[in-house]
Every structure is written in C-alpha cells, then in structure tokens.
Design an enzyme around this catalytic site. Structure first.
Site, PDB file in Angstrom:
ATOM      1  N   THR A 175      40.644  47.281  32.602  1.00  0.00           N
ATOM      2  CA  THR A 175      40.475  46.736  34.061  1.00  0.00           C
ATOM      3  C   THR A 175      39.043  45.846  33.967  1.00  0.00           C
ATOM      4  O   THR A 175      38.368  45.921  34.908  1.00  0.00           O
ATOM      5  CB  THR A 175      39.966  48.226  34.656  1.00  0.00           C
ATOM      6  OG1 THR A 175      39.015  48.924  33.873  1.00  0.00           O
ATOM      7  CG2 THR A 175      41.422  49.139  35.096  1.00  0.00           C
ATOM      8  N   LYS A 201      35.253  49.278  47.504  1.00  0.00           N
ATOM      9  CA  LYS A 201      36.403  49.442  46.684  1.00  0.00           C
ATOM     10  C   LYS A 201      36.613  50.807  45.942  1.00  0.00           C
ATOM     11  O   LYS A 201      35.439  51.429  45.359  1.00  0.00           O
ATOM     12  CB  LYS A 201      36.465  48.422  45.400  1.00  0.00           C
ATOM     13  CG  LYS A 201      36.700  46.844  45.946  1.00  0.00           C
ATOM     14  CD  LYS A 201      36.364  45.987  44.698  1.00  0.00           C
ATOM     15  CE  LYS A 201      35.053  46.118  44.374  1.00  0.00           C
ATOM     16  NZ  LYS A 201      34.364  44.928  43.382  1.00  0.00           N
ATOM     17  N   GLY A 223      37.162  42.998  34.513  1.00  0.00           N
ATOM     18  CA  GLY A 223      37.388  41.885  35.477  1.00  0.00           C
ATOM     19  C   GLY A 223      38.023  42.086  36.769  1.00  0.00           C
ATOM     20  O   GLY A 223      38.392  41.195  37.596  1.00  0.00           O
ATOM     21  N   THR A 224      38.212  43.396  36.989  1.00  0.00           N
ATOM     22  CA  THR A 224      39.234  43.833  38.394  1.00  0.00           C
ATOM     23  C   THR A 224      38.344  43.201  39.506  1.00  0.00           C
ATOM     24  O   THR A 224      39.245  42.755  40.332  1.00  0.00           O
ATOM     25  CB  THR A 224      39.528  45.254  38.374  1.00  0.00           C
ATOM     26  OG1 THR A 224      38.195  45.974  38.098  1.00  0.00           O
ATOM     27  CG2 THR A 224      40.441  45.584  37.479  1.00  0.00           C
ATOM     28  N   GLY A 225      37.137  43.715  39.415  1.00  0.00           N
ATOM     29  CA  GLY A 225      36.406  43.063  40.948  1.00  0.00           C
ATOM     30  C   GLY A 225      36.233  41.731  40.988  1.00  0.00           C
ATOM     31  O   GLY A 225      36.334  41.077  42.094  1.00  0.00           O
ATOM     32  N   CYS A 226      36.007  40.764  39.957  1.00  0.00           N
ATOM     33  CA  CYS A 226      35.893  39.343  39.757  1.00  0.00           C
ATOM     34  C   CYS A 226      37.279  38.880  40.519  1.00  0.00           C
ATOM     35  O   CYS A 226      37.227  38.065  41.435  1.00  0.00           O
ATOM     36  CB  CYS A 226      35.774  38.873  38.412  1.00  0.00           C
ATOM     37  SG  CYS A 226      34.180  39.732  37.760  1.00  0.00           S
TER      38      CYS A 226
HETATM   39  N1  LIG Z   1      43.463  51.848  37.475  1.00  0.00           N
HETATM   40  C1  LIG Z   1      43.698  51.155  38.561  1.00  0.00           C
HETATM   41  N2  LIG Z   1      44.853  51.150  39.119  1.00  0.00           N
HETATM   42  C2  LIG Z   1      45.126  50.643  40.234  1.00  0.00           C
HETATM   43  N3  LIG Z   1      44.144  49.624  40.959  1.00  0.00           N
HETATM   44  C3  LIG Z   1      42.708  49.756  40.519  1.00  0.00           C
HETATM   45  C4  LIG Z   1      42.457  50.467  39.168  1.00  0.00           C
HETATM   46  N4  LIG Z   1      41.211  50.236  38.953  1.00  0.00           N
HETATM   47  C5  LIG Z   1      40.817  49.258  40.018  1.00  0.00           C
HETATM   48  N5  LIG Z   1      41.567  49.084  40.905  1.00  0.00           N
HETATM   49  C6  LIG Z   1      41.535  48.158  42.083  1.00  0.00           C
HETATM   50  O1  LIG Z   1      41.157  47.193  41.508  1.00  0.00           O
HETATM   51  C7  LIG Z   1      40.255  46.356  42.625  1.00  0.00           C
HETATM   52  C8  LIG Z   1      38.857  46.488  41.928  1.00  0.00           C
HETATM   53  O2  LIG Z   1      38.208  47.461  42.107  1.00  0.00           O
HETATM   54  P1  LIG Z   1      37.099  48.251  41.110  1.00  0.00           P
HETATM   55  O3  LIG Z   1      37.662  48.245  39.657  1.00  0.00           O
HETATM   56  O4  LIG Z   1      36.656  49.345  41.908  1.00  0.00           O
HETATM   57  O5  LIG Z   1      36.256  46.885  41.032  1.00  0.00           O
HETATM   58  P2  LIG Z   1      34.759  46.520  40.006  1.00  0.00           P
HETATM   59  O6  LIG Z   1      35.386  45.744  38.961  1.00  0.00           O
HETATM   60  O7  LIG Z   1      33.948  45.774  40.790  1.00  0.00           O
HETATM   61  O8  LIG Z   1      34.239  48.057  39.513  1.00  0.00           O
HETATM   62  C9  LIG Z   1      40.178  47.511  43.708  1.00  0.00           C
HETATM   63  O9  LIG Z   1      41.274  46.865  44.562  1.00  0.00           O
HETATM   64  C10 LIG Z   1      40.683  48.589  43.048  1.00  0.00           C
HETATM   65  O10 LIG Z   1      41.365  49.728  43.911  1.00  0.00           O
HETATM   66  C1  LIG Z   2      30.278  37.235  33.522  1.00  0.00           C
HETATM   67  C2  LIG Z   2      30.766  38.646  34.150  1.00  0.00           C
HETATM   68  N1  LIG Z   2      30.804  38.612  35.590  1.00  0.00           N
HETATM   69  C3  LIG Z   2      31.278  39.827  35.904  1.00  0.00           C
HETATM   70  C4  LIG Z   2      31.385  40.930  35.152  1.00  0.00           C
HETATM   71  C5  LIG Z   2      31.952  42.216  35.890  1.00  0.00           C
HETATM   72  O1  LIG Z   2      33.041  42.579  35.275  1.00  0.00           O
HETATM   73  P1  LIG Z   2      33.453  44.145  35.125  1.00  0.00           P
HETATM   74  O2  LIG Z   2      32.859  44.977  35.842  1.00  0.00           O
HETATM   75  O3  LIG Z   2      34.840  44.316  35.000  1.00  0.00           O
HETATM   76  O4  LIG Z   2      32.921  44.345  33.653  1.00  0.00           O
HETATM   77  C6  LIG Z   2      31.412  40.887  33.819  1.00  0.00           C
HETATM   78  N2  LIG Z   2      31.658  41.860  33.089  1.00  0.00           N
HETATM   79  N3  LIG Z   2      30.833  39.484  33.369  1.00  0.00           N
END
Ligand SMILES: Nc1ncnc2c1ncn2[C@@H]1O[C@H](COP(=O)(O)OP(=O)(O)O)[C@@H](O)[C@H]1O
Ligand SMILES: Cc1ncc(COP(=O)(O)O)c(N)n1
Length: 265
Positions: free
Chosen positions: A206, A175, A208-211
């Site tokens: 952002t 990602k 919890g975006t990955g979750c």
């Molecule tokens: N500011 C943003 N604008 C648009 N898409 C985003 C943004 N930040 C993250 N994403 C998208 O959200 C999803 C989660 O990515 P990311 O944020 O890298 O994960 P994580 O929460 O694991 O760090 C991916 O599809 C990423 O491209």
């Molecule tokens: C219980 C739990 N699981 C996963 C994440 C990661 O999410 P983020 O990377 O967005 O803080 C989090 N903050 N808390």
C-alpha cells in the site's frame, strides 16, 4: 485535441510508488497531461526513507511559475511539502496563478514512519493551505492531527470531516485505509456526507495509496468531471491498483498504476 493538464506539487520518491512518480503515472493512465513541481528529493524504496533533500524555495516557486504561465493548470494536487516555508510559498503561488481546483493531500508521515512534514508545519497547513484548497484528503492519523480528535468509527470520521471543512476547504475526504474492516472513505461537501466503499485487501503493498488516490481526483477534476463522479473514479482507480499489486521490493511495495485501465479494456 484538447488535453486536460494537471500539476503535482510534491516530493520525489526514487522507488516510484509514491510522490511525484505515483502522481505522474496516475495522470497518464487517466489521460491527463502531467506536470510537476518537486519540493524535495527522497532516497526511498519499499523498505523506507533513507534521505530527504528539500529543494530551495526559489526553485519550487520557479517550477510552479514556469508551468502555470506557459502550459496552464486545470487542476493541481499537493503531496509532501516538508516544512512551513514551502507550505506558505505553495499557498501564495496557488493564489497568484488562480489555481481553483487544488487537492491537498496533507502528507505528514510515510507508511514506514519517516516524517515528511515537520511537526511545527502543521499550523501552516491549517492556516495557510487549507483555506485556498478545493479539496483535502487526510488519512485517519492526519485527520486526528488536524482536528485533535481520536477517530475510531465512521461517526468520528464524519465529525473530523466537518471540523476540517470549517478550516475553509470546500470538500473533505477522510480516508479509511487505516481503520479495520472495509476500506470506507467519508466525503463531506459542507452539508452532507457520501461514502466511498470497497472491500479491504489484505496486502502489505500500500505504498503510495494516498498519493495515487489524490492524483486520480486531481486528474478527473482537470477533465472537468463533477465532484462525486471524480472521487468515485479515483476510488475505483486506487482499489484496482491495490487489488492487483505488483509484488516488487522487499517491504511495502507499490500499487499497480496500470490495473484500472487494464480492467476497463
Ligand atoms: N488494504 C486496503 N484495501 C482496500 N483499499 C484500501 C486499503 N488500504 C487503503 N485503501 C484505500 O486507499 C485509499 C488511500 O487511503 P489510505 O491508505 O488511508 O491513505 P494514505 O496513503 O494517505 O495513508 C483510500 O481510498 C483507502 O480506503
Ligand atoms: C515523496 C513521498 N511522498 C509521499 C509519501 C507518502 O506515501 P505513503 O504514506 O504511502 O508512504 C511518500 N512515502 N514519499
């Protein structure tokens, strides 16, 4: 009516934006029946993680057994797994219950900096969990830890995806949320690459975006959608959730789990 069933094996986020809570909201919005096995309770809000309380191994195993032997699991995802013993238990349970569609979000560190996986557990992720996973969705820092590479470009993301694929997982999505410019994710199926693109939204919300993204993939896989359709829907889901953020909390706020559904009305 036959309903698709998805299980999340992850930590609880009291703030409701990440972890189990984000996963269940996402399953619900995508018409999938959501179930959970909680690995740890976190006292957390948009400002950070204030406490972590792991669930005893026996309790985690029993939650997975309870769900798998009765309700059934069409697809599952993992999030925060806290330590190596939990990772190994989850890998064993995935094999025992023949869970074929497992999406592993290799959660290591929360956006605010708190460790959600012990550093010494990273080996267990590579050697025990990835080989039983169908797909994994590392962000850039996670892909760097898994591969030892320094990732600065799309070319580096592709190289990392290949190396993670060699660890025994069928599909890899690296990602691009932590890169500069557009939010581009690289999808690798063992032979070729696809890209998931969206513009980047300038927002602090952002959490919890990955979750949410990995839960949306698991939901679509639970419904039996083809892989590339599933990941494209998940990308549309997370893009809408970030674009229409709720603006609640005093720090990194949650995304909007209603946005995708409402934008399709
Ligand atoms: N500011 C943003 N604008 C648009 N898409 C985003 C943004 N930040 C993250 N994403 C998208 O959200 C999803 C989660 O990515 P990311 O944020 O890298 O994960 P994580 O929460 O694991 O760090 C991916 O599809 C990423 O491209
Ligand atoms: C219980 C739990 N699981 C996963 C994440 C990661 O999410 P983020 O990377 O967005 O803080 C989090 N903050 N808390």
């Amino acid at each position: 009516m036959k309903v698709a069933r998805a299980l999340t094996i992850a930590g609880s986020d009291s703030g409701g934006g990440a972890g189990i809570q984000a996963d269940l909201k996402t399953f619900q919005m995508l018409d999938v029946f959501g179930m959970s096995a909680i690995t740890a309770i976190t006292a957390q809000n948009t400002l950070g993680v204030h406490g972590i309380y792991p669930v005893p191994l026996e309790g985690i195993g029993l939650q997975i057994d309870a769900v798998a032997t009765d309700l059934g699991v069409d697809a599952a995802k993992t999030g925060m797994l806290a330590d190596a013993a939990i990772i190994r238990l989850v890998a064993d349970k995935v094999k025992e219950h023949n869970i074929e569609k497992l999406v592993v979000d290799p959660v290591m560190v929360a956006k605010g900096g708190a460790r959600l996986l012990q550093e010494q557990a990273q080996d267990a992720l590579i050697h025990d969990l990835l080989p039983v996973a169908f797909m994994t969705t590392p962000n850039i820092p996670e892909a760097e830890v898994l591969t030892g590479l320094s990732i600065r470009s799309l070319v580096d993301m592709k190289e990392a995806a290949k190396r993670i694929g060699d660890m025994g997982v069928k599909y890899v999505i690296v990602k691009g949320g932590h890169m500069q410019g557009d939010a581009i994710d690289i999808v690798f199926d063992g032979t070729s690459f696809e890209q998931l693109d969206s513009k980047r939204f300038e927002t602090p919300h952002t959490h919890g975006t990955g979750c949410t993204f990995s839960a949306a993939i698991a939901a679509e896989l639970a419904k039996g959608r083809p892989i590339f359709e599933a990941v494209a829907t998940a990308k549309a889901f997370i893009t809408a959730a970030i674009r229409e953020s709720l603006g609640i909390g005093h720090g990194h706020g949650p995304t909007n789990h209603w946005a995708y559904f409402r934008s399709n009305l």
